[in-house]
Design a protein around this motif. Structure first.
Motif, PDB file in Angstrom:
ATOM      1  N   ARG A  12       2.474  33.727  -7.218  1.00  0.00           N
ATOM      2  CA  ARG A  12       2.656  35.152  -7.062  1.00  0.00           C
ATOM      3  C   ARG A  12       3.002  35.550  -5.534  1.00  0.00           C
ATOM      4  O   ARG A  12       4.018  36.218  -5.336  1.00  0.00           O
ATOM      5  N   HIS A  13       2.353  34.913  -4.722  1.00  0.00           N
ATOM      6  CA  HIS A  13       2.761  35.387  -3.416  1.00  0.00           C
ATOM      7  C   HIS A  13       3.906  34.786  -2.946  1.00  0.00           C
ATOM      8  O   HIS A  13       4.751  35.429  -2.166  1.00  0.00           O
ATOM      9  N   ALA A  14       4.373  33.755  -3.238  1.00  0.00           N
ATOM     10  CA  ALA A  14       5.621  32.977  -3.203  1.00  0.00           C
ATOM     11  C   ALA A  14       6.627  33.802  -3.394  1.00  0.00           C
ATOM     12  O   ALA A  14       7.957  33.975  -2.925  1.00  0.00           O
ATOM     13  N   GLU A  15       6.493  34.767  -4.571  1.00  0.00           N
ATOM     14  CA  GLU A  15       7.621  35.647  -4.970  1.00  0.00           C
ATOM     15  C   GLU A  15       7.403  37.169  -4.476  1.00  0.00           C
ATOM     16  O   GLU A  15       8.495  37.889  -4.709  1.00  0.00           O
ATOM     17  N   ASP A  16       6.567  37.381  -3.456  1.00  0.00           N
ATOM     18  CA  ASP A  16       6.233  38.798  -3.032  1.00  0.00           C
ATOM     19  C   ASP A  16       6.805  38.626  -1.570  1.00  0.00           C
ATOM     20  O   ASP A  16       6.229  38.045  -0.647  1.00  0.00           O
ATOM     21  N   PRO A  17       8.019  39.290  -1.170  1.00  0.00           N
ATOM     22  CA  PRO A  17       8.196  39.375   0.168  1.00  0.00           C
ATOM     23  C   PRO A  17       7.451  40.100   1.163  1.00  0.00           C
ATOM     24  O   PRO A  17       7.532  40.179   2.282  1.00  0.00           O
ATOM     25  N   ALA A  18       6.280  40.932   0.601  1.00  0.00           N
ATOM     26  CA  ALA A  18       5.431  41.488   1.498  1.00  0.00           C
ATOM     27  C   ALA A  18       4.015  40.984   1.557  1.00  0.00           C
ATOM     28  O   ALA A  18       3.339  41.581   2.364  1.00  0.00           O
ATOM     29  N   SER A  19       3.972  39.894   1.134  1.00  0.00           N
ATOM     30  CA  SER A  19       2.753  39.104   1.305  1.00  0.00           C
ATOM     31  C   SER A  19       2.885  37.631   1.447  1.00  0.00           C
ATOM     32  O   SER A  19       3.992  37.001   0.826  1.00  0.00           O
ATOM     33  N   ARG A  20       1.898  36.897   2.115  1.00  0.00           N
ATOM     34  CA  ARG A  20       2.097  35.434   2.369  1.00  0.00           C
ATOM     35  C   ARG A  20       0.694  34.876   2.365  1.00  0.00           C
ATOM     36  O   ARG A  20      -0.267  35.266   2.970  1.00  0.00           O
ATOM     37  N   LEU A  21       0.538  33.789   1.811  1.00  0.00           N
ATOM     38  CA  LEU A  21      -0.823  33.139   1.599  1.00  0.00           C
ATOM     39  C   LEU A  21      -0.347  31.734   2.696  1.00  0.00           C
ATOM     40  O   LEU A  21       0.466  30.993   2.089  1.00  0.00           O
ATOM     41  N   VAL A  22      -0.875  31.637   3.943  1.00  0.00           N
ATOM     42  CA  VAL A  22      -0.540  30.545   4.688  1.00  0.00           C
ATOM     43  C   VAL A  22      -1.753  29.636   5.110  1.00  0.00           C
ATOM     44  O   VAL A  22      -2.820  30.015   4.841  1.00  0.00           O
ATOM     45  N   VAL A  23      -1.387  28.297   5.189  1.00  0.00           N
ATOM     46  CA  VAL A  23      -2.418  27.421   5.521  1.00  0.00           C
ATOM     47  C   VAL A  23      -2.156  26.611   6.772  1.00  0.00           C
ATOM     48  O   VAL A  23      -0.841  26.779   7.088  1.00  0.00           O
ATOM     49  N   GLY A  24      -3.086  26.075   7.408  1.00  0.00           N
ATOM     50  CA  GLY A  24      -3.037  25.195   8.516  1.00  0.00           C
ATOM     51  C   GLY A  24      -3.391  23.769   8.477  1.00  0.00           C
ATOM     52  O   GLY A  24      -4.470  23.675   7.763  1.00  0.00           O
ATOM     53  N   GLU A  25      -2.794  22.944   8.596  1.00  0.00           N
ATOM     54  CA  GLU A  25      -3.114  21.607   8.695  1.00  0.00           C
ATOM     55  C   GLU A  25      -3.290  21.008  10.053  1.00  0.00           C
ATOM     56  O   GLU A  25      -2.504  21.205  11.185  1.00  0.00           O
ATOM     57  N   ILE A  26      -4.292  20.003  10.190  1.00  0.00           N
ATOM     58  CA  ILE A  26      -4.686  19.225  11.413  1.00  0.00           C
ATOM     59  C   ILE A  26      -4.356  17.916  11.162  1.00  0.00           C
ATOM     60  O   ILE A  26      -5.211  17.398  10.305  1.00  0.00           O
ATOM     61  N   ASP A  27      -3.487  17.071  11.750  1.00  0.00           N
ATOM     62  CA  ASP A  27      -3.282  15.764  11.304  1.00  0.00           C
ATOM     63  C   ASP A  27      -2.845  15.586   9.943  1.00  0.00           C
ATOM     64  O   ASP A  27      -3.406  14.431   9.498  1.00  0.00           O
TER      65      ASP A  27
ATOM     66  N   GLU B  79      -6.961  26.938 -11.520  1.00  0.00           N
ATOM     67  CA  GLU B  79      -5.947  27.475 -11.902  1.00  0.00           C
ATOM     68  C   GLU B  79      -5.427  28.807 -11.485  1.00  0.00           C
ATOM     69  O   GLU B  79      -4.229  29.198 -11.339  1.00  0.00           O
ATOM     70  N   SER B  80      -6.423  29.800 -11.298  1.00  0.00           N
ATOM     71  CA  SER B  80      -6.161  31.036 -10.588  1.00  0.00           C
ATOM     72  C   SER B  80      -5.396  30.889  -9.525  1.00  0.00           C
ATOM     73  O   SER B  80      -4.530  31.648  -8.881  1.00  0.00           O
ATOM     74  N   VAL B  81      -5.922  29.837  -8.478  1.00  0.00           N
ATOM     75  CA  VAL B  81      -5.496  29.896  -7.291  1.00  0.00           C
ATOM     76  C   VAL B  81      -3.819  29.413  -7.405  1.00  0.00           C
ATOM     77  O   VAL B  81      -3.024  29.906  -6.645  1.00  0.00           O
ATOM     78  N   ARG B  82      -3.593  28.429  -8.134  1.00  0.00           N
ATOM     79  CA  ARG B  82      -2.210  28.096  -8.348  1.00  0.00           C
ATOM     80  C   ARG B  82      -1.321  29.132  -8.979  1.00  0.00           C
ATOM     81  O   ARG B  82      -0.191  29.375  -8.257  1.00  0.00           O
ATOM     82  N   SER B  83      -1.929  29.851  -9.838  1.00  0.00           N
ATOM     83  CA  SER B  83      -1.172  31.267 -10.237  1.00  0.00           C
ATOM     84  C   SER B  83      -0.984  32.182  -8.983  1.00  0.00           C
ATOM     85  O   SER B  83      -0.006  32.990  -8.856  1.00  0.00           O
ATOM     86  N   SER B  84      -2.096  32.323  -8.079  1.00  0.00           N
ATOM     87  CA  SER B  84      -1.817  33.147  -7.037  1.00  0.00           C
ATOM     88  C   SER B  84      -0.928  32.900  -6.048  1.00  0.00           C
ATOM     89  O   SER B  84      -0.088  33.613  -5.687  1.00  0.00           O
ATOM     90  N   VAL B  85      -0.941  31.393  -5.829  1.00  0.00           N
ATOM     91  CA  VAL B  85       0.166  30.872  -4.789  1.00  0.00           C
ATOM     92  C   VAL B  85       1.590  31.117  -5.203  1.00  0.00           C
ATOM     93  O   VAL B  85       2.420  31.550  -4.335  1.00  0.00           O
TER      94      VAL B  85
END
Length: 215
Positions: A50-65, A42-48
């Motif tokens: 929040r970062h989506a609305e912040d122009p000065a921060s990004r939480l990025v992920v990498g996918e392989i296949d 739940e806290s991760v969803r909330s943080s994601v």
């Protein structure tokens, strides 16, 4: 065929995978595990969100296949309190074991560099634990040199250690000041001795005895 790699901003439905990545990272580096408990889904969803609305921060992920196997936290910060330049800092960079040596780490750093260029940030910084030798060698090959050591502790721990370190010195200083004041007060109350050393008292002289004395 080379694996398909994609880097994107995290979404709320990545929460379970992000919790797993955090736990892997904490076990590997150690210091996060001592300071921070594993986040809840739940806290991760909330943080994601929040970062989506912040122009000065990004939480990025990498996918392989199509399988999420890496994450990184990007944020824009002033390079110093005395400069106008802003830097992009990469923190909590982690690639899971099964996704390593396929270029996923390079893809995350490339995303950070591209974002820095887009935001006119002339510098890129990456935070890496000192015990992560492989990660530090990887970053050094990309031209990132060591600029300092970042240390973590809880606020309570630092305040307690400060009290233990400085309290004896403070007490010694106060005791010394009280001793000086006591000596000054004693000298002010004590008369000069009848027999004295001229070298000790300098030019101090007792008045001459009057001629009529004893008559």
């Amino acid at each position: 065929m080379a694996p398909a790699i994609e880097v994107r901003d995290a979404r709320p439905d990545d929460a379970d995978a992000l919790v797993t990545l955090w736990r892997e990272m904490a076990l590997g580096t150690g210091h996060q595990a001592r300071l921070l408990a594993a986040p809840s889904v739940e806290s991760v969803r909330s943080s994601v969100n929040r970062h989506a609305e912040d122009p000065a921060s990004r939480l990025v992920v990498g996918e392989i296949d199509g399988v999420l196997g890496a994450m990184a936290y990007l944020r824009q910060t002033p390079i110093s309190p005395l400069h106008d330049e802003v830097t992009v800092t990469v923190e909590y960079l982690h690639v899971t074991d099964h996704a390593r040596r396929h270029g996923l780490g390079k893809a995350l750093i490339a995303e950070a560099a591209a974002w820095a260029e887009h935001e006119s940030c002339p510098h890129l910084a990456v935070v890496a634990p000192p015990i992560a030798r492989e990660a530090n060698r990887f970053l050094a090959r990309l031209g990132l040199g060591q600029a300092g050591v970042l240390r973590f502790a809880s606020t309570h721990t630092v305040r307690r250690r400060l009290a233990a370190e400085h309290a004896p010195n403070l007490l010694a200083l106060l005791s010394s000041r009280r001793s000086v004041m006591a000596r000054r007060a004693q000298l002010a109350r004590s008369p000069l001795p009848e027999e004295h050393d001229d070298a000790q008292y300098g030019d101090v002289r007792l008045p001459a005895e009057p001629e009529s004395a004893g008559t």
